[in-house]
Scaffold this motif. Sequence first.
Motif, PDB file in Angstrom:
ATOM      1  N   GLU A  61       0.832  -1.213   0.000  1.00 12.47           N
ATOM      2  CA  GLU A  61       0.000   0.000   0.000  1.00 12.47           C
ATOM      3  C   GLU A  61       0.861   1.256   0.000  1.00 12.47           C
ATOM      4  O   GLU A  61       0.474   2.287  -0.571  1.00 12.47           O
TER       5      GLU A  61
ATOM      6  N   GLU B  63      -6.255   5.690   3.718  1.00  8.95           N
ATOM      7  CA  GLU B  63      -7.288   5.739   2.676  1.00  8.95           C
ATOM      8  C   GLU B  63      -8.615   5.147   3.148  1.00  8.95           C
ATOM      9  O   GLU B  63      -9.678   5.531   2.686  1.00  8.95           O
TER      10      GLU B  63
ATOM     11  N   ASN C 199       2.972   7.091  -4.855  1.00  5.97           N
ATOM     12  CA  ASN C 199       2.560   7.447  -6.220  1.00  5.97           C
ATOM     13  C   ASN C 199       1.277   8.286  -6.250  1.00  5.97           C
ATOM     14  O   ASN C 199       0.746   8.576  -7.321  1.00  5.97           O
ATOM     15  N   GLN C 200       0.790   8.627  -5.056  1.00 12.20           N
ATOM     16  CA  GLN C 200      -0.402   9.473  -4.892  1.00 12.20           C
ATOM     17  C   GLN C 200      -1.675   8.859  -5.473  1.00 12.20           C
ATOM     18  O   GLN C 200      -2.602   9.563  -5.871  1.00 12.20           O
ATOM     19  N   GLU C 201      -1.709   7.532  -5.490  1.00 10.03           N
ATOM     20  CA  GLU C 201      -2.952   6.854  -5.835  1.00 10.03           C
ATOM     21  C   GLU C 201      -3.861   6.847  -4.602  1.00 10.03           C
ATOM     22  O   GLU C 201      -5.088   6.908  -4.709  1.00 10.03           O
ATOM     23  N   TYR C 202      -3.228   6.704  -3.435  1.00  9.03           N
ATOM     24  CA  TYR C 202      -3.918   6.807  -2.149  1.00  9.03           C
ATOM     25  C   TYR C 202      -3.460   8.096  -1.473  1.00  9.03           C
ATOM     26  O   TYR C 202      -2.394   8.623  -1.786  1.00  9.03           O
ATOM     27  N   HIS C 203      -4.291   8.563  -0.530  1.00  7.32           N
ATOM     28  CA  HIS C 203      -3.939   9.809   0.164  1.00  7.32           C
ATOM     29  C   HIS C 203      -4.161   9.672   1.670  1.00  7.32           C
ATOM     30  O   HIS C 203      -5.121   9.051   2.103  1.00  7.32           O
TER      31      HIS C 203
ATOM     32  N   GLU D 119       3.459   2.047  -1.601  1.00  3.64           N
ATOM     33  CA  GLU D 119       3.785   2.494  -2.960  1.00  3.64           C
ATOM     34  C   GLU D 119       2.650   3.335  -3.552  1.00  3.64           C
ATOM     35  O   GLU D 119       2.889   4.306  -4.268  1.00  3.64           O
ATOM     36  N   LYS D 120       1.420   2.961  -3.220  1.00  4.63           N
ATOM     37  CA  LYS D 120       0.270   3.700  -3.748  1.00  4.63           C
ATOM     38  C   LYS D 120       0.186   5.099  -3.144  1.00  4.63           C
ATOM     39  O   LYS D 120      -0.260   6.040  -3.811  1.00  4.63           O
ATOM     40  N   TYR D 121       0.619   5.219  -1.879  1.00  2.00           N
ATOM     41  CA  TYR D 121       0.659   6.553  -1.264  1.00  2.00           C
ATOM     42  C   TYR D 121       1.775   7.385  -1.887  1.00  2.00           C
ATOM     43  O   TYR D 121       1.596   8.576  -2.161  1.00  2.00           O
TER      44      TYR D 121
END
Length: 197
Positions: free
Chosen positions: A68, A102, A74-78, A70-72
Amino acid sequence: MRYKMTIIVSILGILVVIFIFFGCSIPYPAEKQAFIPRFLDSEYEDFKKFAKQETGRILYARPIPEQEREKYINQEYHLSVKIDKYKIDNNKMISIYYIYDENAKCIYAYISGFGYYGGWRKWTFNFFILPNTTQKIYIYPIAQKNIEYVKQMALENSKTMGDFIENNKTERINNIKNKPTYLESIDVNYKDFRSIQ
């Protein structure tokens, strides 16, 4: 002469209108403590040492799973932040940052600073928010960390600390278990503070 007076009155009128519509505030001394210089206020000096020791303390932390994270990055999650302020005695307050993932789960609780009431208040008039308000002015002896800095700390955290019980029916501070004793008897309904959502 009359022309000059008209200009002065017009300027004063404009300033009054700005004051009313934009909620300007006026500080004023409310107690004798306001007239004591900080370096002569022994209570403030003791408080400053306490604030230096406790500011930046992590009350709760839970690491974000690697997949997860990585998603933060890459700003997919906030991550979101909620800030609460609490009165801890007659002239002291505490500010705490809560970082949420998220899924709206708290992953980090951080003491961002302490404020000291030195006897000054501010009177605020706002045309859109009635009635007029009078609030204590708090001094922060230790600079508070930027919210983005604390978010980054939460993102990089790899340790589990403390315990946080999700319960929307109580104040967030009551959800933290094993907290310092000075946080056990705080005033969560203090009218000078409102949760910043």
